[in-house]
Design a protein around this motif. Structure first.
Motif, mmCIF file in Angstrom:
data_model
loop_
_atom_site.group_PDB
_atom_site.id
_atom_site.type_symbol
_atom_site.label_atom_id
_atom_site.label_comp_id
_atom_site.label_asym_id
_atom_site.label_seq_id
_atom_site.Cartn_x
_atom_site.Cartn_y
_atom_site.Cartn_z
ATOM 1 N N LYS A 65 24.710 -81.313 -43.210
ATOM 2 C CA LYS A 65 23.865 -80.360 -42.701
ATOM 3 C C LYS A 65 23.159 -80.987 -41.610
ATOM 4 O O LYS A 65 22.504 -80.475 -40.460
ATOM 5 C CB LYS A 65 22.846 -80.134 -44.112
ATOM 6 N N SER A 66 22.859 -82.341 -41.776
ATOM 7 C CA SER A 66 22.212 -83.238 -40.716
ATOM 8 C C SER A 66 22.816 -83.155 -39.300
ATOM 9 O O SER A 66 22.430 -83.104 -38.385
ATOM 10 C CB SER A 66 21.829 -84.652 -41.069
ATOM 11 N N ASN A 94 26.905 -66.916 -31.201
ATOM 12 C CA ASN A 94 26.309 -66.479 -32.442
ATOM 13 C C ASN A 94 26.577 -67.359 -33.615
ATOM 14 O O ASN A 94 26.832 -67.172 -34.799
ATOM 15 C CB ASN A 94 26.775 -65.097 -32.984
ATOM 16 N N TYR A 95 27.167 -68.645 -33.408
ATOM 17 C CA TYR A 95 27.451 -69.821 -34.331
ATOM 18 C C TYR A 95 26.514 -69.949 -35.299
ATOM 19 O O TYR A 95 25.463 -70.060 -35.064
ATOM 20 C CB TYR A 95 28.042 -71.071 -33.390
ATOM 21 N N ASP A 150 27.232 -70.199 -44.288
ATOM 22 C CA ASP A 150 27.382 -69.162 -43.653
ATOM 23 C C ASP A 150 28.762 -69.222 -42.751
ATOM 24 O O ASP A 150 29.244 -68.328 -42.045
ATOM 25 C CB ASP A 150 26.380 -68.427 -42.369
ATOM 26 N N PHE A 151 29.158 -70.471 -42.717
ATOM 27 C CA PHE A 151 30.319 -70.839 -41.635
ATOM 28 C C PHE A 151 31.459 -70.032 -41.938
ATOM 29 O O PHE A 151 32.377 -69.570 -41.140
ATOM 30 C CB PHE A 151 30.520 -72.453 -41.854
ATOM 31 N N TRP A 186 31.505 -66.577 -40.700
ATOM 32 C CA TRP A 186 31.591 -66.870 -39.471
ATOM 33 C C TRP A 186 33.026 -67.132 -38.904
ATOM 34 O O TRP A 186 33.591 -66.290 -37.882
ATOM 35 C CB TRP A 186 30.706 -67.760 -38.735
ATOM 36 N N GLN A 187 33.727 -68.157 -39.524
ATOM 37 C CA GLN A 187 35.175 -68.313 -39.069
ATOM 38 C C GLN A 187 36.079 -67.278 -39.338
ATOM 39 O O GLN A 187 36.911 -66.989 -38.543
ATOM 40 C CB GLN A 187 35.479 -69.496 -39.691
ATOM 41 N N LYS A 188 35.849 -66.448 -40.458
ATOM 42 C CA LYS A 188 36.663 -65.431 -40.637
ATOM 43 C C LYS A 188 36.755 -64.330 -39.787
ATOM 44 O O LYS A 188 37.734 -63.785 -39.351
ATOM 45 C CB LYS A 188 36.279 -64.782 -42.221
ATOM 46 N N GLU A 189 35.431 -64.115 -39.360
ATOM 47 C CA GLU A 189 35.493 -63.197 -38.213
ATOM 48 C C GLU A 189 36.144 -63.533 -36.870
ATOM 49 O O GLU A 189 36.924 -62.737 -36.351
ATOM 50 C CB GLU A 189 33.791 -62.828 -37.894
#
Ligand SMILES: Cc1cc2nc3c(=O)[nH]c(=O)nc-3n(C[C@H](O)[C@H](O)[C@H](O)COP(=O)(O)OP(=O)(O)OC[C@H]3O[C@@H](n4cnc5c(N)ncnc54)[C@H](O)[C@@H]3O)c2cc1C
Length: 296
Positions: free
Chosen positions: A167-168, A266-267, A273-274, A277-280
């Protein structure tokens, strides 16, 4: 991955031919026979010195060898490329002591988009290790330096906060994508498309469908829009109608590029949520692979 090789040669000047050597410009030849799935290059160095080489895609080389009943490999193709150059005569490996240790060799270069995620807990990747070179020309020095500067700043903050979690470090993902990496997926699509074309199609496309605006875009490392294939004046219409596959392919890569750039800009800021995003992203890329017949 592209298999690449290059030599630093000193040479005597033969004929003058700026399509093979130009002291003021780096030349790139797209030739599916000499450099299947890749390209060859002649980069001038100081007087009488050149950086010359080529890169090939393994599958494209195998197909090309099968088609022409050849058994060529990378080194053999570089030899042919040097030999056919009418400007470079009697080449010998550079004798300059500054070139020692860097005279000749073969290496691999990644030409896909960079990793969709560049960090994990206590871990980050950059440069070739993160597949950063531009898929269209394998230029990897710029992205490696750019990515390193962003990562350096993010790590400095992580050290200050004693927080090395995914996260950091995530800020590096977002900043690299927003400032430099956003058009790499679209270049991956353009590269895949170019690899499906024949030499005749490449030449026709360069002469008739590439505009000054496209060349300026490429120079600025942006994706060309190929607006010429979208303009319907009588002359262009004939060119498009006689080369429909080529024109519609260019139009397709241009529209796919806009979608991919928008998606990358829109990363997600949130690691959770990665996956979505990656699936799309993968759906978009998969659709292009099917269109280019790259799915086995
Ligand atoms: C033939 C060829 C021509 C190219 N031409 C261009 C060009 O014209 N323009 C351009 O922009 N890009 C070009 N590239 C791509 C560019 O060179 C790379 O993308 C760039 O160098 C990547 O930088 P990097 O720091 O990520 O990796 P590298 O430059 O590969 O650096 C990694 C370093 O890590 C070292 N290393 C590896 N393992 C270890 C270990 N276990 N411990 C310690 N050290 C280790 C390696 O020895 C190496 O020095 C070319 C590549 C090739 C192969």
């Amino acid at each position: 991955m592209e298999s690449t090789g290059r030599y630093i040669y000193e040479f005597e000047y033969g004929e003058e031919d700026k399509t093979f050597f130009d002291k003021d410009y780096c030349l790139i030849h797209l030739d599916q026979y000499l450099a299947p799935g890749g390209y060859s290059w002649v980069f001038p160095k100081e007087k009488g010195k050149v950086n010359i080489g080529l890169g090939v895609q393994k599958r494209a080389l195998e197909n090309r060898n099968k088609r022409y009943d050849k058994k060529d490999n990378l080194i053999g193709l570089i030899g042919q490329y040097v030999k056919m150059n009418p400007v470079i005569k009697n080449p010998i490996l550079s004798t300059d002591e500054n070139d020692m240790g860097n005279l000749e060799g073969t290496w691999q270069v990644p030409v896909r988009r960079h990793n969709d995620c560049l960090v994990a807990n206590g871990y980050a990747i950059v440069g070739d290790a993160a597949w950063m070179p531009r898929p269209i020309d394998a230029g990897g020095i710029g992205p490696a330096i750019y990515g390193s500067v962003i990562l350096g700043k993010v790590i400095a903050t992580a050290i200050k906060n004693k927080d090395y979690s995914e996260k950091s470090l995530w800020k590096y993902n977002v900043e690299y994508m927003n400032t430099y990496g956003y058009n790499m997926a679209s270049f991956e699509i353009l590269r895949k498309y170019l690899q499906t074309l024949t030499n005749d199609e490449i030449s026709y496309g360069m002469k008739n469908f590439l505009s000054q605006e496209d060349i300026d875009d490429i120079t600025r490392r942006q994706h060309p829009k190929f607006n010429k294939v979208k303009i319907f004046n009588p002359i262009m219409l004939i060119k498009i109608l006689t080369h429909t596959k080529l024109a519609s392919g260019l139009k397709y890569t241009s529209s796919k590029s806009s979608k991919l750039i928008k998606h990358n800009l829109n990363y997600t800021d949130n690691p959770e949520d990665f996956e979505k995003w990656q699936k799309e992203l993968l759906n978009e890329i998969n659709e292009a692979d099917i269109r280019f017949n790259l799915k086995n």
